[in-house]
Design a protein around this motif. Sequence first.
Motif, PDB file in Angstrom:
ATOM      1  N   TYR A 173      -7.348  -5.027  -5.767  1.00  0.00           N
ATOM      2  CA  TYR A 173      -6.904  -3.638  -5.663  1.00  0.00           C
ATOM      3  C   TYR A 173      -7.903  -2.808  -4.852  1.00  0.00           C
ATOM      4  CZ  TYR A 173      -3.907  -5.166  -9.502  1.00  0.00           C
ATOM      5  OH  TYR A 173      -3.003  -5.851 -10.274  1.00  0.00           O
ATOM      6  N   GLU A 213       0.841  -1.201   0.000  1.00  0.00           N
ATOM      7  CA  GLU A 213       0.000   0.000   0.000  1.00  0.00           C
ATOM      8  C   GLU A 213       0.873   1.248   0.000  1.00  0.00           C
ATOM      9  OE1 GLU A 213      -3.968   1.673   2.368  1.00  0.00           O
ATOM     10  OE2 GLU A 213      -2.684   0.155   3.300  1.00  0.00           O
ATOM     11  N   VAL A 258      -8.471   1.550  -3.623  1.00  0.00           N
ATOM     12  CA  VAL A 258      -8.021   2.939  -3.695  1.00  0.00           C
ATOM     13  C   VAL A 258      -8.912   3.780  -2.789  1.00  0.00           C
ATOM     14  CG1 VAL A 258      -7.155   2.728  -6.053  1.00  0.00           C
ATOM     15  CG2 VAL A 258      -9.519   3.465  -5.667  1.00  0.00           C
ATOM     16  N   ALA A 281      -3.555   3.847  -2.287  1.00  0.00           N
ATOM     17  CA  ALA A 281      -3.891   2.735  -3.164  1.00  0.00           C
ATOM     18  C   ALA A 281      -3.099   1.514  -2.724  1.00  0.00           C
ATOM     19  CB  ALA A 281      -3.578   3.078  -4.622  1.00  0.00           C
TER      20      ALA A 281
END
Length: 388
Positions: free
Chosen positions: A349, A313, A351, A330
């Motif tokens: 993923y 991260e 964000v 992110a």
Amino acid sequence: MKFVQSFVLLLTLLLSVDAAHASSFSDPLDGQLDMGDYLAENAYGFLPVPILITEPAVGYGGGMMGVFLHESEAQKEKRKEMALTSLDGGAKLLTPAITVAGAFGTQNGTWAGFIGHRHTWKKDSIRYLGGAFYGDIHMNFYARSQKMTHQVLKLGMNGYGVIQKLQFRLGDSPLLLGVSQKLVSPELSIVEPSRADQIANRWLNMTPTVSGLGAIAEYDTRNNFLYPTAGGDYKAEYMVFSGHVGSDYDFQTFAAQGTQYFPLRQNWNLALKGKYNTLSTDERLLPPPAYPDIELRGIARNRYQGTSTASIESQVTYSFTNRWSSSLFAGVGSATDATNELFSDENHYAVGVGFRYLIARRYGLKVGIDVAKSEQDRALYFQVGTGL
């Protein structure tokens, strides 16, 4: 709109503390809202932090947490003196002892109360961290496969847990070595009966005790515990859960984590964080909470589990003023049952964006909100600290 409402709620709670102490909420240096004086000068002063839960694994809910800071009179005077001569003067001193206590509940029937305490002695040469909770947690667990992320089990866990860590610094170095202890004793139940109900009752111990002892190594060069902006923190922990220490299951875990903060230009900061967790056992089946999962803001807890997980991260923070800052973050995570397959397939993923307000300047304590999303989840978090 939800973001604005959450911020208004936070300020309302901060300003609703006893009006008789309203004068202590104005910082003598910049005149801004600040609770540093209130926390230091009142015997029962604490920072009220609302808990707003949007965690997909437990549903929507909320609660309240109090943050208490403990100092001697001499420590208070020294910190106050330094805070009056420099914007970050008090924050440069060693972090005082901290106690947190609170409770929360969610729409799916989850509720819990908790308390934790962090203390240091001999100029941070000895560190202790302890915490306990009691509650009834209803949590979603998913198939332990990267290609199967649908919900398969709603598990209820009614009981208590305890965690303790004791560390000793080697001389004047940043290296600390220590021991840890964990104990969780829940009564498990299937919240929504299904085929999983039959499997769980047949193969799982529904009243397990999970108990373990471990060893910790930590290398800490952060410039502030509450909100670091430079230095790093690297730690590794190996734990053994065994019948010799009262556990119903035998397994071992290893967790490694590293965070580094990089001051860039005057108002910019970059932070990088990496995590790795693995579990090994000869047991045929362990309770679902035993397996590590991907821990990233925006990803539901337990959505991606495996015997090994890892995540990376990054976070970039810009400070508009000494009080206000905003960040973009992110991350990518991986969960697998084969360590050599981490980050090789089906990565996940997340964000997000967040803001912070310096609510107690003399301690360097910041609070705020993070909003994050991933492929399948969205969540909003009230934060104390950087969020990393």
